[in-house]
Write a protein that holds these residues in place. Structure first.
Motif, PDB file in Angstrom:
ATOM      1  N   ILE A   1       0.849  -1.197   0.000  1.00  0.00           N
ATOM      2  CA  ILE A   1       0.000   0.000   0.000  1.00  0.00           C
ATOM      3  C   ILE A   1       0.881   1.243   0.000  1.00  0.00           C
ATOM      4  O   ILE A   1       0.656   2.186  -0.765  1.00  0.00           O
ATOM      5  CB  ILE A   1      -0.948  -0.006   1.213  1.00  0.00           C
ATOM      6  CG1 ILE A   1      -1.948  -1.152   1.091  1.00  0.00           C
ATOM      7  CG2 ILE A   1      -1.648   1.327   1.375  1.00  0.00           C
ATOM      8  CD1 ILE A   1      -2.723  -1.425   2.356  1.00  0.00           C
ATOM      9  N   GLU A   2       1.887   1.263   0.840  1.00  0.00           N
ATOM     10  CA  GLU A   2       2.779   2.419   0.934  1.00  0.00           C
ATOM     11  C   GLU A   2       3.495   2.674  -0.389  1.00  0.00           C
ATOM     12  O   GLU A   2       3.594   3.811  -0.847  1.00  0.00           O
ATOM     13  CB  GLU A   2       3.795   2.192   2.052  1.00  0.00           C
ATOM     14  CG  GLU A   2       4.729   3.344   2.301  1.00  0.00           C
ATOM     15  CD  GLU A   2       4.048   4.558   2.893  1.00  0.00           C
ATOM     16  OE1 GLU A   2       4.550   5.670   2.691  1.00  0.00           O
ATOM     17  OE2 GLU A   2       3.009   4.402   3.556  1.00  0.00           O
ATOM     18  N   ASN A   3       3.990   1.625  -1.017  1.00  0.00           N
ATOM     19  CA  ASN A   3       4.711   1.783  -2.280  1.00  0.00           C
ATOM     20  C   ASN A   3       3.796   2.243  -3.402  1.00  0.00           C
ATOM     21  O   ASN A   3       4.197   3.046  -4.234  1.00  0.00           O
ATOM     22  CB  ASN A   3       5.414   0.486  -2.661  1.00  0.00           C
ATOM     23  CG  ASN A   3       6.607   0.207  -1.777  1.00  0.00           C
ATOM     24  OD1 ASN A   3       7.163   1.115  -1.178  1.00  0.00           O
ATOM     25  ND2 ASN A   3       6.976  -1.042  -1.674  1.00  0.00           N
ATOM     26  N   SER A   4       2.558   1.746  -3.455  1.00  0.00           N
ATOM     27  CA  SER A   4       1.664   2.169  -4.527  1.00  0.00           C
ATOM     28  C   SER A   4       1.266   3.631  -4.351  1.00  0.00           C
ATOM     29  O   SER A   4       1.175   4.375  -5.328  1.00  0.00           O
ATOM     30  CB  SER A   4       0.431   1.272  -4.587  1.00  0.00           C
ATOM     31  OG  SER A   4      -0.372   1.427  -3.441  1.00  0.00           O
ATOM     32  N   LEU A   5       1.046   4.088  -3.116  1.00  0.00           N
ATOM     33  CA  LEU A   5       0.731   5.496  -2.877  1.00  0.00           C
ATOM     34  C   LEU A   5       1.915   6.367  -3.258  1.00  0.00           C
ATOM     35  O   LEU A   5       1.757   7.396  -3.918  1.00  0.00           O
ATOM     36  CB  LEU A   5       0.364   5.736  -1.408  1.00  0.00           C
ATOM     37  CG  LEU A   5       0.158   7.195  -1.010  1.00  0.00           C
ATOM     38  CD1 LEU A   5      -1.039   7.790  -1.750  1.00  0.00           C
ATOM     39  CD2 LEU A   5      -0.027   7.316   0.486  1.00  0.00           C
ATOM     40  N   HIS A   6       3.115   5.976  -2.873  1.00  0.00           N
ATOM     41  CA  HIS A   6       4.303   6.748  -3.209  1.00  0.00           C
ATOM     42  C   HIS A   6       4.482   6.836  -4.718  1.00  0.00           C
ATOM     43  O   HIS A   6       4.820   7.890  -5.254  1.00  0.00           O
ATOM     44  CB  HIS A   6       5.553   6.146  -2.564  1.00  0.00           C
ATOM     45  CG  HIS A   6       6.799   6.852  -2.955  1.00  0.00           C
ATOM     46  ND1 HIS A   6       7.139   8.073  -2.453  1.00  0.00           N
ATOM     47  CD2 HIS A   6       7.769   6.529  -3.842  1.00  0.00           C
ATOM     48  CE1 HIS A   6       8.279   8.478  -2.995  1.00  0.00           C
ATOM     49  NE2 HIS A   6       8.679   7.551  -3.841  1.00  0.00           N
ATOM     50  N   TRP A   7       4.238   5.741  -5.413  1.00  0.00           N
ATOM     51  CA  TRP A   7       4.395   5.725  -6.870  1.00  0.00           C
ATOM     52  C   TRP A   7       3.410   6.692  -7.516  1.00  0.00           C
ATOM     53  O   TRP A   7       3.772   7.460  -8.422  1.00  0.00           O
ATOM     54  CB  TRP A   7       4.174   4.306  -7.410  1.00  0.00           C
ATOM     55  CG  TRP A   7       4.453   4.203  -8.864  1.00  0.00           C
ATOM     56  CD1 TRP A   7       5.667   4.030  -9.470  1.00  0.00           C
ATOM     57  CD2 TRP A   7       3.485   4.272  -9.911  1.00  0.00           C
ATOM     58  NE1 TRP A   7       5.509   3.992 -10.827  1.00  0.00           N
ATOM     59  CE2 TRP A   7       4.180   4.135 -11.132  1.00  0.00           C
ATOM     60  CE3 TRP A   7       2.109   4.436  -9.951  1.00  0.00           C
ATOM     61  CZ2 TRP A   7       3.550   4.154 -12.358  1.00  0.00           C
ATOM     62  CZ3 TRP A   7       1.480   4.458 -11.176  1.00  0.00           C
ATOM     63  CH2 TRP A   7       2.199   4.306 -12.363  1.00  0.00           C
ATOM     64  N   ILE A   8       2.163   6.685  -7.075  1.00  0.00           N
ATOM     65  CA  ILE A   8       1.155   7.586  -7.633  1.00  0.00           C
ATOM     66  C   ILE A   8       1.531   9.042  -7.357  1.00  0.00           C
ATOM     67  O   ILE A   8       1.446   9.899  -8.248  1.00  0.00           O
ATOM     68  CB  ILE A   8      -0.244   7.274  -7.067  1.00  0.00           C
ATOM     69  CG1 ILE A   8      -0.731   5.928  -7.593  1.00  0.00           C
ATOM     70  CG2 ILE A   8      -1.236   8.367  -7.421  1.00  0.00           C
ATOM     71  CD1 ILE A   8      -1.991   5.432  -6.930  1.00  0.00           C
ATOM     72  N   LEU A   9       1.971   9.339  -6.148  1.00  0.00           N
ATOM     73  CA  LEU A   9       2.379  10.714  -5.824  1.00  0.00           C
ATOM     74  C   LEU A   9       3.578  11.142  -6.660  1.00  0.00           C
ATOM     75  O   LEU A   9       3.658  12.292  -7.105  1.00  0.00           O
ATOM     76  CB  LEU A   9       2.711  10.838  -4.338  1.00  0.00           C
ATOM     77  CG  LEU A   9       1.520  10.816  -3.397  1.00  0.00           C
ATOM     78  CD1 LEU A   9       1.992  10.689  -1.954  1.00  0.00           C
ATOM     79  CD2 LEU A   9       0.661  12.049  -3.578  1.00  0.00           C
ATOM     80  N   ASP A  10       4.499  10.222  -6.901  1.00  0.00           N
ATOM     81  CA  ASP A  10       5.676  10.576  -7.684  1.00  0.00           C
ATOM     82  C   ASP A  10       5.325  10.769  -9.157  1.00  0.00           C
ATOM     83  O   ASP A  10       5.795  11.702  -9.802  1.00  0.00           O
ATOM     84  CB  ASP A  10       6.762   9.511  -7.534  1.00  0.00           C
ATOM     85  CG  ASP A  10       8.075   9.963  -8.123  1.00  0.00           C
ATOM     86  OD1 ASP A  10       8.365  11.181  -8.050  1.00  0.00           O
ATOM     87  OD2 ASP A  10       8.813   9.128  -8.653  1.00  0.00           O
TER      88      ASP A  10
END
Length: 91
Positions: A21-30
């Motif tokens: 979950i953390e990695n997918s949110l970070h990817w979307i924000l980036d």
């Protein structure tokens, strides 16, 4: 570390699901807001902009009137003030 009495498989699954979950949110924000390329570093500005990015992401994600990616919704909101007001009014 945890005081839970579970085996390694259960704990590994919990950790992987959290980081997924953390990695997918970070990817979307980036990808949408280019968060990694941000040069904002002074005082409370990084935290403030992080909150604004997440708020914007949630508002754009909740908008179902326009189909498309969050990046395209963000672009459209930048060009069309009526759409921007519609997204903000969803609060």
């Amino acid at each position: 570390m945890s005081s839970l009495e579970h085996d390694a498989v259960v704990l590994a699954h919990a950790v992987r699901s959290h980081w997924g979950i953390e990695n997918s949110l970070h990817w979307i924000l980036d990808m949408t807001f280019h968060e990694d390329a941000s040069r904002i570093r002074k005082d409370n500005a990084p935290l403030n902009f992080s909150v604004l990015r997440r708020l914007s992401l949630n508002l754009l994600d909740r908008d179902k009137t326009v189909r498309g990616s969050v990046a395209m919704k963000r672009y459209r909101a930048g060009l069309d003030n009526n759409y921007l007001l519609q997204v903000i009014a969803a609060i």
